[in-house]
Enzyme design. Structure first.
Site, PDB file in Angstrom:
ATOM      1  CB  SER A  18      -0.923  -0.045   1.264  1.00  0.00           C
ATOM      2  OG  SER A  18      -1.411   1.066   1.371  1.00  0.00           O
ATOM      3  CB  THR A  65      -8.010  -1.120   1.921  1.00  0.00           C
ATOM      4  OG1 THR A  65      -7.905  -1.599   0.502  1.00  0.00           O
ATOM      5  CG2 THR A  65      -6.741  -2.178   2.501  1.00  0.00           C
ATOM      6  CE  LYS A  69     -12.492   0.492   0.456  1.00  0.00           C
ATOM      7  NZ  LYS A  69     -12.184   1.197  -0.708  1.00  0.00           N
ATOM      8  N   GLY A 133     -19.855  -2.474  -8.076  1.00  0.00           N
ATOM      9  CA  GLY A 133     -19.204  -2.826  -6.606  1.00  0.00           C
ATOM     10  C   GLY A 133     -19.334  -1.693  -5.834  1.00  0.00           C
ATOM     11  NE  ARG A 156     -17.681 -10.087 -14.335  1.00  0.00           N
ATOM     12  CZ  ARG A 156     -16.472 -10.541 -13.625  1.00  0.00           C
ATOM     13  NH1 ARG A 156     -15.500 -10.934 -14.270  1.00  0.00           N
ATOM     14  NH2 ARG A 156     -16.415 -10.502 -12.245  1.00  0.00           N
ATOM     15  CD  GLU A 159     -27.880 -10.693 -12.667  1.00  0.00           C
ATOM     16  OE1 GLU A 159     -27.055 -11.438 -11.838  1.00  0.00           O
ATOM     17  OE2 GLU A 159     -27.693 -10.621 -13.770  1.00  0.00           O
ATOM     18  CE1 TYR A 223      -3.778   2.701  -6.274  1.00  0.00           C
ATOM     19  CE2 TYR A 223      -1.413   2.659  -6.728  1.00  0.00           C
ATOM     20  CZ  TYR A 223      -2.659   2.433  -5.862  1.00  0.00           C
ATOM     21  OH  TYR A 223      -2.364   2.112  -4.612  1.00  0.00           O
TER      22      TYR A 223
HETATM   23  P1  NDP Z   1     -15.860  -4.982  -5.718  1.00  0.00           P
HETATM   24  O1  NDP Z   1     -15.230  -6.339  -5.516  1.00  0.00           O
HETATM   25  O2  NDP Z   1     -17.137  -4.502  -4.844  1.00  0.00           O
HETATM   26  O3  NDP Z   1     -16.405  -4.966  -7.187  1.00  0.00           O
HETATM   27  C1  NDP Z   1     -15.735  -5.178  -8.551  1.00  0.00           C
HETATM   28  C2  NDP Z   1     -16.310  -4.777  -9.730  1.00  0.00           C
HETATM   29  O4  NDP Z   1     -15.770  -5.117 -10.567  1.00  0.00           O
HETATM   30  C3  NDP Z   1     -17.744  -5.497  -9.861  1.00  0.00           C
HETATM   31  O5  NDP Z   1     -18.449  -4.696 -10.704  1.00  0.00           O
HETATM   32  C4  NDP Z   1     -17.108  -6.769 -10.713  1.00  0.00           C
HETATM   33  O6  NDP Z   1     -18.383  -7.229 -11.708  1.00  0.00           O
HETATM   34  C5  NDP Z   1     -16.132  -5.974 -11.742  1.00  0.00           C
HETATM   35  N1  NDP Z   1     -15.224  -6.944 -12.279  1.00  0.00           N
HETATM   36  C6  NDP Z   1     -14.264  -7.479 -11.342  1.00  0.00           C
HETATM   37  N2  NDP Z   1     -13.441  -8.309 -12.431  1.00  0.00           N
HETATM   38  C7  NDP Z   1     -14.152  -8.090 -13.720  1.00  0.00           C
HETATM   39  C8  NDP Z   1     -13.607  -8.610 -14.847  1.00  0.00           C
HETATM   40  N3  NDP Z   1     -12.664  -9.265 -15.197  1.00  0.00           N
HETATM   41  N4  NDP Z   1     -14.384  -7.856 -15.908  1.00  0.00           N
HETATM   42  C9  NDP Z   1     -15.377  -7.075 -15.788  1.00  0.00           C
HETATM   43  N5  NDP Z   1     -15.826  -6.668 -14.584  1.00  0.00           N
HETATM   44  C10 NDP Z   1     -15.050  -7.225 -13.558  1.00  0.00           C
HETATM   45  O7  NDP Z   1     -14.530  -3.821  -5.789  1.00  0.00           O
HETATM   46  P2  NDP Z   1     -14.588  -2.231  -5.456  1.00  0.00           P
HETATM   47  O8  NDP Z   1     -15.919  -1.691  -6.453  1.00  0.00           O
HETATM   48  O9  NDP Z   1     -14.449  -1.814  -4.260  1.00  0.00           O
HETATM   49  O10 NDP Z   1     -13.326  -1.944  -6.506  1.00  0.00           O
HETATM   50  C11 NDP Z   1     -13.253  -1.937  -7.858  1.00  0.00           C
HETATM   51  C12 NDP Z   1     -11.881  -1.284  -8.340  1.00  0.00           C
HETATM   52  O11 NDP Z   1     -11.678  -0.065  -7.852  1.00  0.00           O
HETATM   53  C13 NDP Z   1     -10.628  -1.963  -7.520  1.00  0.00           C
HETATM   54  O12 NDP Z   1      -9.894  -2.883  -8.545  1.00  0.00           O
HETATM   55  C14 NDP Z   1     -10.043  -1.015  -6.553  1.00  0.00           C
HETATM   56  O13 NDP Z   1      -8.594  -1.179  -6.625  1.00  0.00           O
HETATM   57  C15 NDP Z   1     -10.328   0.135  -7.265  1.00  0.00           C
HETATM   58  N6  NDP Z   1     -10.517   1.231  -6.222  1.00  0.00           N
HETATM   59  C16 NDP Z   1      -9.646   2.219  -6.437  1.00  0.00           C
HETATM   60  C17 NDP Z   1      -9.485   3.186  -5.448  1.00  0.00           C
HETATM   61  C18 NDP Z   1      -8.573   4.445  -5.761  1.00  0.00           C
HETATM   62  O14 NDP Z   1      -8.348   5.236  -4.697  1.00  0.00           O
HETATM   63  N7  NDP Z   1      -8.012   4.702  -6.779  1.00  0.00           N
HETATM   64  C19 NDP Z   1     -10.681   3.478  -4.438  1.00  0.00           C
HETATM   65  C20 NDP Z   1     -11.538   2.413  -4.219  1.00  0.00           C
HETATM   66  C21 NDP Z   1     -11.360   1.250  -5.285  1.00  0.00           C
HETATM   67  P3  NDP Z   1     -19.246  -8.434 -11.155  1.00  0.00           P
HETATM   68  O15 NDP Z   1     -20.319  -7.818 -10.062  1.00  0.00           O
HETATM   69  O16 NDP Z   1     -19.903  -8.817 -12.270  1.00  0.00           O
HETATM   70  O17 NDP Z   1     -18.305  -9.344 -10.641  1.00  0.00           O
END
Ligand code: NDP
Length: 277
Positions: A18, A65, A69, A133, A156, A159, A223
């Protein structure tokens, strides 16, 4: 007189890579604060104990993190609206009555970075969000507050997008399936395209029609310090006007957490330039 150290940490798993300790230490330097910000690798089944033990050792607050969370949100005695929108916290502290208080600065962090990189403003913009997410749940409410015209959510698993739109309950939110996004002819003219999925972590591209990218503003929440994420690289190749990764958001969400704890607003841009070197 030397100030006693202020103890803060980051709980999550994994946390060893981190940037948060570096970012918070650099913020603290700006104000001459004696900050001791560590990382605490914590498995979900021991999170409650880890929080209690940190507090007992003088801990004042923490960032949270993945994958903790949502779990820590449920442990909080008090939460903000931002946290309840996301059903997740990334910033906690204990108040004077020892209540565990939780906030979520991801949304405001994203918005603050977006305002720097997209000074044209969000008002009347048509925005596409990929993903449904926790991160998408965090960034959509501030975009609505800024009076975006329409926000389309594509996930993806459709729902989940429908569930998020229902929870946020705003008529400006629309849900499309991946097939609808790719099949609409002519393609919808979005102004801003935000990848809020974790696909880039896996080096995977979310399927998006190339035609919507040209001359548009693209932002990937993931990032990479060393090289552009695959989505940023792809969008740049397809003619995006600008394509940014989530480093700025990371720094801005940290700045918002820093403000919650210390009531001081750090200067974020020198940290951004330093980390980008
Ligand atoms: P979640 O686990 O809650 O959600 C993940 C999301 O990504 C879902 O919508 C999931 O879709 C989708 N997903 C995962 N893998 C794939 C794939 N191969 N193809 C398409 N869709 C995919 O994670 P978060 O929402 O908490 O975080 C999402 C991203 O945001 C993380 O990678 C995190 O690193 C980044 N982030 C960055 C921050 C920053 O400060 N820069 C702060 C917070 C998050 P499905 O529902 O269909 O599985």
């Amino acid at each position: 007189m030397i100030q006693n150290p202020l103890f803060y940490t980051l709980f999550g798993h994994p946390v060893h890579h981190s940037l948060s300790p570096t970012i918070h230490s650099l913020f603290a330097k700006q104000f001459n604060l004696n900050l001791n910000y560590t990382t605490t690798d914590t498995q979900p089944d021991s999170v409650r104990l880890a929080l209690e033990s940190f507090k007992a050792q003088g801990g004042l607050g923490a960032n949270i993190t993945l994958p903790l969370k949502e779990m820590v949100y449920k442990l909080c005695h008090k939460t903000t609206i931002a946290a309840s929108h996301a059903q997740a916290v990334n910033t906690i502290y204990w108040d004077e009555n020892d209540n565990l208080c939780g906030d979520n600065t991801d949304g405001v962090g994203f918005l603050n970075d977006l305002k720097i990189k997209y000074p044209e403003g969000i008002k009347h913009r048509k925005i596409l969000i990929l993903g449904a997410g926790g991160a998408a749940a965090g960034i959509i409410p501030p975009l609505l507050d800024e009076e975006a015209d329409e926000i389309y959510i594509v996930n993806r698993a459709k729902e989940r997008a429908l569930g998020l739109a229902k929870k946020l309950n705003n008529k400006k939110l629309k849900v499309l399936s991946v097939a609808q996004l790719n099949g609409s002819n002519p393609a919808i003219a979005f102004d801003i395209i935000i990848n809020a999925t974790s696909a880039s972590l896996l080096n995977e591209l979310f399927p998006v029609p190339e035609s919507i990218i040209k001359d548009k503003f693209v932002y990937d929440l993931v990032y990479n310090l060393k090289s552009p994420t695959c989505f940023v690289r792809w969008a740049t190749q397809k003619g995006a006007k600008q394509a940014h990764d989530g480093l700025g958001m990371l720094i801005e969400q940290a700045a918002a957490a820093f403000y919650i704890w210390h009531h001081k607003k750090p200067d974020t841009q020198p940290i951004y330039s330093f980390l980008r070197q």
